[in-house]
Scaffold this active site. Structure first.
Site, PDB file in Angstrom:
ATOM      1  N   GLN A  66      54.312  38.877  52.137  1.00  0.00           N
ATOM      2  CA  GLN A  66      55.302  38.033  52.798  1.00  0.00           C
ATOM      3  C   GLN A  66      56.723  38.556  52.588  1.00  0.00           C
ATOM      4  O   GLN A  66      57.585  38.400  53.452  1.00  0.00           O
ATOM      5  CB  GLN A  66      55.177  36.589  52.308  1.00  0.00           C
ATOM      6  CG  GLN A  66      53.845  35.940  52.636  1.00  0.00           C
ATOM      7  CD  GLN A  66      53.499  36.026  54.114  1.00  0.00           C
ATOM      8  OE1 GLN A  66      54.190  35.459  54.965  1.00  0.00           O
ATOM      9  NE2 GLN A  66      52.440  36.756  54.439  1.00  0.00           N
ATOM     10  N   HIS A  90      58.373  40.791  55.305  1.00  0.00           N
ATOM     11  CA  HIS A  90      58.812  40.239  56.585  1.00  0.00           C
ATOM     12  C   HIS A  90      60.312  40.403  56.792  1.00  0.00           C
ATOM     13  O   HIS A  90      60.767  40.796  57.866  1.00  0.00           O
ATOM     14  CB  HIS A  90      58.490  38.741  56.645  1.00  0.00           C
ATOM     15  CG  HIS A  90      57.186  38.417  57.295  1.00  0.00           C
ATOM     16  ND1 HIS A  90      56.994  38.468  58.652  1.00  0.00           N
ATOM     17  CD2 HIS A  90      56.003  38.025  56.773  1.00  0.00           C
ATOM     18  CE1 HIS A  90      55.750  38.129  58.934  1.00  0.00           C
ATOM     19  NE2 HIS A  90      55.120  37.856  57.813  1.00  0.00           N
ATOM     20  N   GLU A 127      55.682  26.797  53.111  1.00  0.00           N
ATOM     21  CA  GLU A 127      55.052  27.154  54.376  1.00  0.00           C
ATOM     22  C   GLU A 127      53.615  27.604  54.128  1.00  0.00           C
ATOM     23  O   GLU A 127      52.676  27.108  54.752  1.00  0.00           O
ATOM     24  CB  GLU A 127      55.855  28.282  55.035  1.00  0.00           C
ATOM     25  CG  GLU A 127      55.248  28.807  56.322  1.00  0.00           C
ATOM     26  CD  GLU A 127      55.934  30.056  56.828  1.00  0.00           C
ATOM     27  OE1 GLU A 127      55.765  30.374  58.019  1.00  0.00           O
ATOM     28  OE2 GLU A 127      56.631  30.738  56.045  1.00  0.00           O
ATOM     29  N   HIS A 128      53.438  28.560  53.231  1.00  0.00           N
ATOM     30  CA  HIS A 128      52.108  29.050  52.847  1.00  0.00           C
ATOM     31  C   HIS A 128      51.903  28.755  51.362  1.00  0.00           C
ATOM     32  O   HIS A 128      52.715  29.158  50.530  1.00  0.00           O
ATOM     33  CB  HIS A 128      51.995  30.565  53.028  1.00  0.00           C
ATOM     34  CG  HIS A 128      52.355  31.056  54.401  1.00  0.00           C
ATOM     35  ND1 HIS A 128      53.563  31.671  54.687  1.00  0.00           N
ATOM     36  CD2 HIS A 128      51.655  31.037  55.563  1.00  0.00           C
ATOM     37  CE1 HIS A 128      53.592  32.003  55.958  1.00  0.00           C
ATOM     38  NE2 HIS A 128      52.454  31.632  56.524  1.00  0.00           N
ATOM     39  N   ASP A 165      47.541  34.733  58.990  1.00  0.00           N
ATOM     40  CA  ASP A 165      48.472  35.328  59.942  1.00  0.00           C
ATOM     41  C   ASP A 165      47.759  35.842  61.179  1.00  0.00           C
ATOM     42  O   ASP A 165      48.349  35.899  62.263  1.00  0.00           O
ATOM     43  CB  ASP A 165      49.230  36.490  59.292  1.00  0.00           C
ATOM     44  CG  ASP A 165      50.321  36.023  58.353  1.00  0.00           C
ATOM     45  OD1 ASP A 165      50.758  34.868  58.474  1.00  0.00           O
ATOM     46  OD2 ASP A 165      50.735  36.819  57.483  1.00  0.00           O
ATOM     47  N   HIS A 197      60.868 -13.458  79.152  1.00  0.00           N
ATOM     48  CA  HIS A 197      59.637 -12.821  78.677  1.00  0.00           C
ATOM     49  C   HIS A 197      58.464 -13.799  78.777  1.00  0.00           C
ATOM     50  O   HIS A 197      57.390 -13.457  79.263  1.00  0.00           O
ATOM     51  CB  HIS A 197      59.799 -12.375  77.214  1.00  0.00           C
ATOM     52  CG  HIS A 197      60.558 -11.106  77.021  1.00  0.00           C
ATOM     53  ND1 HIS A 197      61.848 -10.941  77.460  1.00  0.00           N
ATOM     54  CD2 HIS A 197      60.200  -9.931  76.427  1.00  0.00           C
ATOM     55  CE1 HIS A 197      62.261  -9.719  77.134  1.00  0.00           C
ATOM     56  NE2 HIS A 197      61.269  -9.089  76.516  1.00  0.00           N
TER      57      HIS A 197
END
Length: 437
Positions: free
Chosen positions: A264, A267, A333-334, A367, A426
């Protein structure tokens, strides 16, 4: 590489205190808001010409055209390298299978004779899917965005990806090839905040109609633009730099833990790689393996910056309960769990975009080919939002159907409530159904 160490073994911290000490990338979307709004307004006012100007200025290339011709997509699909095509087709099949499980069936609730509510799930009509094109090429993101939309029943799909200097201002051919495999023929060479604005408001001269939902990750300007158009259209989330948090104990293989952190970190310089462990021996071994693997990886410079940053760290905790508490405060996230009792740790986890259980379930699997979706909430947003799925493109609707007798039974109660709220019309709207003209 000098990966930070945070020692919390002697600390008993509250959720709020944990939130203050966890490593996190400093990404303030608001600082990009003014620039993003200006780019969006430029597209609203000047349409295609604004997109061309932005591409030349921000992407360093002037596209021959913004909308990609269908025959270009067909050629790119035919030109896919066979092993890449095979992998993409396998990913499509697996994500389709997993996404089908995310579409709820209609449900009917019977509240009495002649009184029923049907809950149905309706897809939005049109979506705009953004595929980034910065430091890497992401045909897998085409799959992760397009497939769940198609499974949800979305009838109109448009895709945008930044123009590439290496390809004369066209969208990367592998992106086009993946779109072609999925039958997507509406593709635009446009990126950043301008692309988000084009999706939200449309560009008449391109035949680009406004969309209902925009999904897909991007840089801080894409995130700021999505925030700016939220309310005009729906969005999935304001995705930021990628994150991995690994909970591991002394039973974990430090070589594999290091490999997953590095996967990761490569990236982006702002990518976050965090190990949380109760084993100092594992921490030391991971640090050693990480240095060795970093030296051998092609993107070592980028990954080294990420690992040296304040967003990456090894966090020492007293036990697995403390590790889970820190992870929940982080909301990664992961999340990988590589522990002897992984199920017990999983039971303590509330917040995560996707969870990878055991040492044979690395984030890289998710992924590409796990079948799960890799478009996931970052920056702690997993506390209140989920990853992309077919449900992202569905809206629950309640269909109410009552008979004459079922409504009559409720008439005095409705009148009582409408009187209490000083909304007499109503009650009258119900009572008139039981009186003569």
């Amino acid at each position: 590489m000098s990966l930070n160490t945070i020692d919390l073994r002697s600390a008993a911290l509250s959720r709020a205190e944990l939130s203050r000490v966890i490593p996190r990338a400093q990404m303030d979307v608001s600082v990009a808001s003014a620039a993003a709004i200006q780019l969006i307004n430029d597209v609203r006012e000047h349409g295609e010409q604004a997109l061309l100007d932005q591409a030349e200025r921000l992407d360093g290339v002037l596209p021959a055209r913004v909308r990609i011709h269908a025959d270009e997509i067909t050629r790119a699909t035919r030109a896919l390298e066979p092993s890449v095509r095979e992998a993409l087709e396998l990913a499509i099949d697996r994500v389709r299978t997993a996404s089908k499980a995310q579409v709820p069936p209609p449900m009917m609730t019977q509240l009495g004779d002649g009184a029923e509510i049907v809950q149905r799930w309706q897809p939005v009509n049109r979506v705009g899917l953004y595929v980034p094109g910065g430091k890497a090429v992401y045909p897998s993101s085409v799959i992760m965005n397009v497939v769940p939309a198609q499974i949800a029943g979305v009838s109109s799909v448009a895709l945008a990806s930044p123009p590439q200097r290496s390809f004369g201002g066209a969208v990367h051919p592998t992106i086009l090839g993946a779109a072609g495999l999925l039958g997507v023929d509406e593709v635009y060479a446009m990126g950043g905040a301008g692309a988000i604005g084009a999706f939200a408001y449309g560009v008449q001269e391109l035949g680009l109609d406004p969309v209902d939902i925009i999904t897909g990750p991007g840089n801080v300007y894409v995130a700021a633009a999505k925030r700016a158009v939220r309310g005009v259209v729906g969005i999935d989330s304001e995705a930021g730099p990628t994150e991995i948090l690994i909970i591991a104990d002394g039973s974990a293989d430090p070589r594999l833990v290091a490999a997953d952190l590095l996967s990761q970190a490569e990236h982006d310089e702002l990518a976050a790689a965090v190990l949380v462990t109760d084993s100092e021996e594992l921490a030391d071994a991971v640090r050693t393996h990480l240095a060795e693997q970093l030296a051998a990886t092609p993107h070592s410079q980028r990954a080294s910056v990420a690992l040296d940053g304040q967003q990456s760290a090894i966090v020492l905790v007293s036990d697995m309960a403390a590790a889970a508490a820190l992870s929940n405060a982080y909301g990664p996230e992961h999340l990988e769990i590589q522990t002897e009792e992984s199920g017990a740790v999983l039971d303590m986890i509330d917040n995560a975009g996707a969870i990878f259980l055991g040492d044979q379930s690395p984030v890289s699997l998710g992924d590409y080919l796990a079948g799960s979706n890799h478009v996931l909430p970052t920056g702690g947003q997993s506390r209140f939002s989920s990853g992309l799925g077919a449900y992202t493109f569905l809206r629950p609707q309640q269909v109410i159907r009552y008979s004459h007798d079922a409504l009559r039974a409720l008439e005095p109660h409705i009148v009582a409530l409408s009187t209490a709220e000083d909304l007499p019309a109503h009650g009258s709207a119900v009572s008139k159904r039981f009186t003569d003209r």
